[in-house]
Design a protein around this motif. Structure first.
Motif, PDB file in Angstrom:
ATOM      1  N   LYS A 175     -12.882 -35.633  28.121  1.00  0.00           N
ATOM      2  CA  LYS A 175     -12.682 -34.585  29.131  1.00  0.00           C
ATOM      3  C   LYS A 175     -13.572 -34.801  30.361  1.00  0.00           C
ATOM      4  O   LYS A 175     -13.112 -34.689  31.487  1.00  0.00           O
ATOM      5  CB  LYS A 175     -12.936 -33.210  28.518  1.00  0.00           C
ATOM      6  N   GLU A 176     -14.842 -35.152  30.128  1.00  0.00           N
ATOM      7  CA  GLU A 176     -15.773 -35.313  31.252  1.00  0.00           C
ATOM      8  C   GLU A 176     -15.472 -36.568  32.086  1.00  0.00           C
ATOM      9  O   GLU A 176     -15.983 -36.714  33.194  1.00  0.00           O
ATOM     10  CB  GLU A 176     -17.227 -35.325  30.768  1.00  0.00           C
ATOM     11  N   ASP A 177     -14.651 -37.474  31.583  1.00  0.00           N
ATOM     12  CA  ASP A 177     -14.322 -38.705  32.308  1.00  0.00           C
ATOM     13  C   ASP A 177     -12.969 -38.649  33.025  1.00  0.00           C
ATOM     14  O   ASP A 177     -12.628 -39.565  33.778  1.00  0.00           O
ATOM     15  CB  ASP A 177     -14.294 -39.895  31.338  1.00  0.00           C
ATOM     16  N   LEU A 178     -12.182 -37.605  32.811  1.00  0.00           N
ATOM     17  CA  LEU A 178     -10.814 -37.588  33.325  1.00  0.00           C
ATOM     18  C   LEU A 178     -10.747 -37.573  34.858  1.00  0.00           C
ATOM     19  O   LEU A 178      -9.873 -38.206  35.438  1.00  0.00           O
ATOM     20  CB  LEU A 178     -10.024 -36.419  32.731  1.00  0.00           C
ATOM     21  N   ALA A 179     -11.672 -36.887  35.534  1.00  0.00           N
ATOM     22  CA  ALA A 179     -11.665 -36.890  37.000  1.00  0.00           C
ATOM     23  C   ALA A 179     -11.961 -38.293  37.532  1.00  0.00           C
ATOM     24  O   ALA A 179     -11.323 -38.750  38.488  1.00  0.00           O
ATOM     25  CB  ALA A 179     -12.655 -35.878  37.558  1.00  0.00           C
ATOM     26  N   ALA A 180     -12.908 -38.997  36.915  1.00  0.00           N
ATOM     27  CA  ALA A 180     -13.221 -40.373  37.322  1.00  0.00           C
ATOM     28  C   ALA A 180     -12.025 -41.286  37.054  1.00  0.00           C
ATOM     29  O   ALA A 180     -11.709 -42.164  37.864  1.00  0.00           O
ATOM     30  CB  ALA A 180     -14.458 -40.886  36.591  1.00  0.00           C
ATOM     31  N   LEU A 181     -11.332 -41.070  35.934  1.00  0.00           N
ATOM     32  CA  LEU A 181     -10.140 -41.872  35.634  1.00  0.00           C
ATOM     33  C   LEU A 181      -9.020 -41.581  36.624  1.00  0.00           C
ATOM     34  O   LEU A 181      -8.275 -42.481  37.010  1.00  0.00           O
ATOM     35  CB  LEU A 181      -9.675 -41.606  34.202  1.00  0.00           C
ATOM     36  N   ALA A 182      -8.898 -40.329  37.064  1.00  0.00           N
ATOM     37  CA  ALA A 182      -7.892 -39.977  38.071  1.00  0.00           C
ATOM     38  C   ALA A 182      -8.193 -40.718  39.371  1.00  0.00           C
ATOM     39  O   ALA A 182      -7.291 -41.267  40.011  1.00  0.00           O
ATOM     40  CB  ALA A 182      -7.860 -38.470  38.291  1.00  0.00           C
ATOM     41  N   ASP A 183      -9.475 -40.749  39.764  1.00  0.00           N
ATOM     42  CA  ASP A 183      -9.858 -41.507  40.964  1.00  0.00           C
ATOM     43  C   ASP A 183      -9.568 -42.988  40.777  1.00  0.00           C
ATOM     44  O   ASP A 183      -9.062 -43.656  41.689  1.00  0.00           O
ATOM     45  CB  ASP A 183     -11.339 -41.304  41.293  1.00  0.00           C
ATOM     46  N   GLN A 184      -9.876 -43.517  39.589  1.00  0.00           N
ATOM     47  CA  GLN A 184      -9.604 -44.932  39.303  1.00  0.00           C
ATOM     48  C   GLN A 184      -8.118 -45.239  39.480  1.00  0.00           C
ATOM     49  O   GLN A 184      -7.745 -46.239  40.080  1.00  0.00           O
ATOM     50  CB  GLN A 184     -10.063 -45.243  37.871  1.00  0.00           C
TER      51      GLN A 184
END
Length: 193
Positions: A175-184
């Protein structure tokens, strides 16, 4: 003379306006929270090559504004240096595949959803919430979509991954990584990374 409008049409218009307002308010809330976190130094690692309010990556210049990173008209929570490079295992379709076409999104994390809606909305004809086929969604009135449509599915998972199958992009992670993955994902389709 005023045009007569049925109660159903009026309710539909009111519901659409409420959805737009909720998305806008969610974006403002998330953006201000992200801005505070970034300005406090959260998320910055010593290996970032960011100087002051600017970051450069592959010839692209990102500028920090209100705690977010801006590249032209696009806005990101992170710079490319701040997100890990995830091997997608398959080729992710580029910006041209979304140009002028509707895109659909299903997300289990609002921050990641907002990132994609705001940025992809500048490319696609529209970005609309949808429900994956054979899935029960919280919102009952969402259309069901399949991988025949440009469909982005953001889900919590044990490992971070971005994969493409037909026209579906699956963004999965903690959950805490999903925003970074969206940017990726956005960096990949915009050919920044």
């Amino acid at each position: 003379m005023r045009k007569l409008v049925s109660k159903e049409e009026e309710a539909k218009k009111q519901r659409r306006n409420q959805v737009i307002l909720v998305v806008f308010l969610a974006f403002v809330l998330i953006a201000s929270t992200i801005g505070f976190a970034i300005q406090s130094g959260v998320g910055n690692t010593p290996s970032d090559q960011i100087s002051g309010n600017e970051a450069e990556y592959n010839g692209f210049k990102f500028v920090s504004q209100n705690g977010l990173w801006v590249l032209g008209n696009y806005v990101f929570k992170y710079t490319p240096q701040q997100v890990p490079d995830i091997d997608s295992g398959s080729e992710i379709k580029l910006k041209a595949n979304y140009q002028g076409k509707p895109a659909y999104i299903y997300s289990e994390e609002e921050g990641a959803e907002v990132e994609i809606v705001v940025n992809l909305g500048q490319i696609a004809q529209r970005v609309q919430k949808a429900c994956p086929e054979n899935t029960t969604c919280k919102e009952k009135d969402l259309p069901e979509k399949t991988c025949n449509d440009n469909f982005i599915i953001i889900k919590e998972g044990n490992t971070n991954s971005i994969t493409q199958r037909n026209n579906c992009v699956f963004i999965e992670g903690k959950k805490e990584d999903l925003a970074a993955l969206a940017d990726q994902f956005l960096f990949k389709i915009l050919e920044v990374r």
